[in-house]
Design an enzyme around this catalytic site. Structure first.
Site, mmCIF file in Angstrom:
data_model
loop_
_atom_site.group_PDB
_atom_site.id
_atom_site.type_symbol
_atom_site.label_atom_id
_atom_site.label_comp_id
_atom_site.label_asym_id
_atom_site.label_seq_id
_atom_site.Cartn_x
_atom_site.Cartn_y
_atom_site.Cartn_z
ATOM 1 N N ASP A 10 1.856 4.252 3.165
ATOM 2 C CA ASP A 10 0.831 4.874 2.179
ATOM 3 C C ASP A 10 1.717 6.148 1.564
ATOM 4 O O ASP A 10 1.730 5.478 0.301
ATOM 5 C CB ASP A 10 -0.039 4.794 3.614
ATOM 6 C CG ASP A 10 -1.627 5.923 2.638
ATOM 7 O OD1 ASP A 10 -1.813 5.217 1.383
ATOM 8 O OD2 ASP A 10 -2.623 5.855 3.729
ATOM 9 N N ASP A 11 1.382 7.086 2.162
ATOM 10 C CA ASP A 11 2.494 8.413 1.509
ATOM 11 C C ASP A 11 3.379 8.870 2.813
ATOM 12 O O ASP A 11 3.467 9.805 2.837
ATOM 13 C CB ASP A 11 0.936 9.257 1.917
ATOM 14 C CG ASP A 11 0.105 8.794 1.414
ATOM 15 O OD1 ASP A 11 0.331 9.085 -0.037
ATOM 16 O OD2 ASP A 11 -1.051 8.610 1.958
ATOM 17 N N HIS B 269 1.273 4.775 -2.255
ATOM 18 C CA HIS B 269 0.808 5.806 -3.779
ATOM 19 C C HIS B 269 2.044 6.660 -4.146
ATOM 20 O O HIS B 269 2.724 6.880 -3.184
ATOM 21 C CB HIS B 269 0.251 6.983 -2.914
ATOM 22 C CG HIS B 269 -1.290 5.964 -2.437
ATOM 23 N ND1 HIS B 269 -2.388 6.214 -3.254
ATOM 24 C CD2 HIS B 269 -0.946 5.737 -1.127
ATOM 25 C CE1 HIS B 269 -3.249 6.015 -2.461
ATOM 26 N NE2 HIS B 269 -2.663 5.549 -0.957
ATOM 27 N N HIS C 230 1.018 -1.551 -0.206
ATOM 28 C CA HIS C 230 -0.227 -0.157 -0.200
ATOM 29 C C HIS C 230 0.641 1.012 -0.341
ATOM 30 O O HIS C 230 1.610 1.629 1.007
ATOM 31 C CB HIS C 230 -0.701 -0.237 1.042
ATOM 32 C CG HIS C 230 -2.074 1.221 1.301
ATOM 33 N ND1 HIS C 230 -3.260 0.945 2.811
ATOM 34 C CD2 HIS C 230 -2.032 2.037 0.598
ATOM 35 C CE1 HIS C 230 -3.641 1.921 1.880
ATOM 36 N NE2 HIS C 230 -2.803 3.016 1.117
ATOM 37 N N GLU D 44 -11.285 3.428 6.204
ATOM 38 C CA GLU D 44 -10.131 4.177 6.889
ATOM 39 C C GLU D 44 -11.306 5.501 7.892
ATOM 40 O O GLU D 44 -10.684 5.077 8.959
ATOM 41 C CB GLU D 44 -9.466 5.441 5.498
ATOM 42 C CG GLU D 44 -8.100 5.721 6.012
ATOM 43 C CD GLU D 44 -7.494 6.579 4.752
ATOM 44 O OE1 GLU D 44 -7.966 6.330 3.641
ATOM 45 O OE2 GLU D 44 -6.371 6.973 5.109
HETATM 46 N N1 ADE Z 1 -4.377 8.876 -1.690
HETATM 47 C C1 ADE Z 1 -3.374 8.665 -0.740
HETATM 48 N N2 ADE Z 1 -3.262 8.673 0.365
HETATM 49 C C2 ADE Z 1 -4.554 8.145 0.333
HETATM 50 C C3 ADE Z 1 -5.266 7.731 1.503
HETATM 51 N N3 ADE Z 1 -4.564 7.791 3.133
HETATM 52 N N4 ADE Z 1 -6.501 7.738 0.907
HETATM 53 C C4 ADE Z 1 -7.205 8.094 0.698
HETATM 54 N N5 ADE Z 1 -6.739 8.383 0.069
HETATM 55 C C5 ADE Z 1 -5.171 8.427 -0.726
HETATM 56 ZN ZN ZN Z 2 -3.879 4.974 0.688
#
Ligand code: ADE
Ligand code: ZN
Length: 342
Positions: free
Chosen positions: A283-284, A24, A22, A205
């Site tokens: 995630d990010d 992005h 996971h 989430e």
């Molecule tokens: N896009 C990037 N990070 C995200 C997240 N945590 N939830 C939903 N969309 C996303």
């Molecule tokens: Zn995500």
């Protein structure tokens, strides 16, 4: 916790071969790269130093993050920008021993800036091929759709992706859950399944547990991104355990976006102990102050993650991947050899 035992754990954990499921790609855009690309492409940003960028990264909820995330992605314009973005992340994989990664790519983010699918793919593919050749990096791409857009726009993007069908293993669904329930994308997922894509989606989430049910029952996804709000529905938890549906959980993201107020309140180890197929992910990472290893280390620090639990989470990441059974077995064998080494 004793400092010595913390150091020992960190060294052991960092040395394990791991998978990330996971991530992005736009969430891995580092502050220095953001600033240099903005300058190169003549894009105005509300910050001019790395410190200003990083001090802007305080979020109240998912939407307040998404606003900065899409602003950041607006600096990506030409093929070399996409190459550098991907290569920066793949170099982190090498550094962190992430031997297999499944990366979410979101072409709809760049289209309003005049960036074509082909430009994006040329840059990404060049970096991926180089990492595969230079250090054997394993990569799969997930074509991720933005749920704040109309389903018809998503179907058009799916059509555009036909020319790159072989580059993607699965589709995904990201962006704001509020007001964008899974049912909105029933036709998109049906069409993607017809084209042979595997499927995942963000749910649970910020959205309710019912969104997780809908992703499973209406969109027919194999795994759920985040999914931590499943705990609000015991029958759903039982189902996820029985079916071994994977959750790609992102602890640092969840605390930065206030899904949990503090890391010591995070439910990921409760879910693991109940028998769910949970995995740890970043995630990010450029926005949430930590890549994959830092997510594990945060669980060690705040929730006393044990080596046994960490190993189970890492094993789960290979089991829950979109790899073939043979490839999974190969990675799991490599993992057990490393983890068992004296
Ligand atoms: N896009 C990037 N990070 C995200 C997240 N945590 N939830 C939903 N969309 C996303
Ligand atoms: Zn995500």
């Amino acid at each position: 916790m004793q400092i010595e035992s913390q150091n020992n754990f960190s060294e052991w954990l960092c040395g394990l071969p791991k998978a990330e499921l996971h991530l992005h790609i736009d969430g891995s855009l580092q502050a220095h790269r953001l600033l240099s690309l903005a300058k190169k492409n003549g894009i105005a940003l509300p910050y001019s130093t790395q410190q200003q960028v990083e001090s802007a990264y305080h979020f109240e909820n998912l939407q307040s993050f998404l606003d900065l995330y899409y602003l950041g992605a607006s600096v990506l314009i030409d093929e070399s920008d996409f190459y550098h973005l991907m290569m920066d992340y793949l170099l982190k994989c090498k550094e962190q021993n992430i031997v297999h990664t499944e990366i979410m790519v979101e072409p709809q983010t760049y289209a309003p800036n005049g960036v074509s699918f082909a430009t994006m793919m040329r840059g990404f593919s060049k970096a991926i091929e180089q990492a595969q050749q230079e250090w054997g990096q394993s990569v799969a791409l997930i074509l991720s759709f933005l749920r704040h857009l109309d389903e018809d726009q998503c179907l058009e993007t799916l059509e555009e992706a036909r020319a790159f069908r072989e580059s993607f293993v699965a589709i995904g669904l990201a962006s704001a859950e509020q007001d964008n329930p899974p049912i909105k994308f029933e036709r998109l997922y049906r069409e993607a399944h017809k084209q042979g894509y595997r499927a995942t989606a963000h749910a649970g989430e910020e959205g309710p547990a019912s969104f997780i049910w809908d992703c499973l029952k209406i969109l027919n996804v194999e795994r759920i991104d985040h999914g931590v709000r499943c705990a609000e529905d015991p029958s759903l938890v039982d189902y996820l355990v029985a079916q071994q549906v994977a959750l790609t959980v992102c602890p640092l993201s969840n605390t930065k976006l206030c899904v949990f107020d503090e890391m010591d309140q995070h439910n990921v180890l409760d879910l693991l102990n109940k028998g769910l197929l949970v995995t740890i992910n970043s995630d990010d990472p450029a926005y949430f102050d930590g890549y994959l290893n830092e997510n594990f280390l945060a669980l060690r620090k705040h929730l006393s993650l044990t080596k046994e639990q960490a190993l189970r989470l890492v094993k789960n990441s290979f089991k829950a991947s979109f790899l073939s059974d043979d490839a999974k077995a190969g990675f799991l064998q490599e993992l057990s050899q490393t983890a068992d080494a004296p």
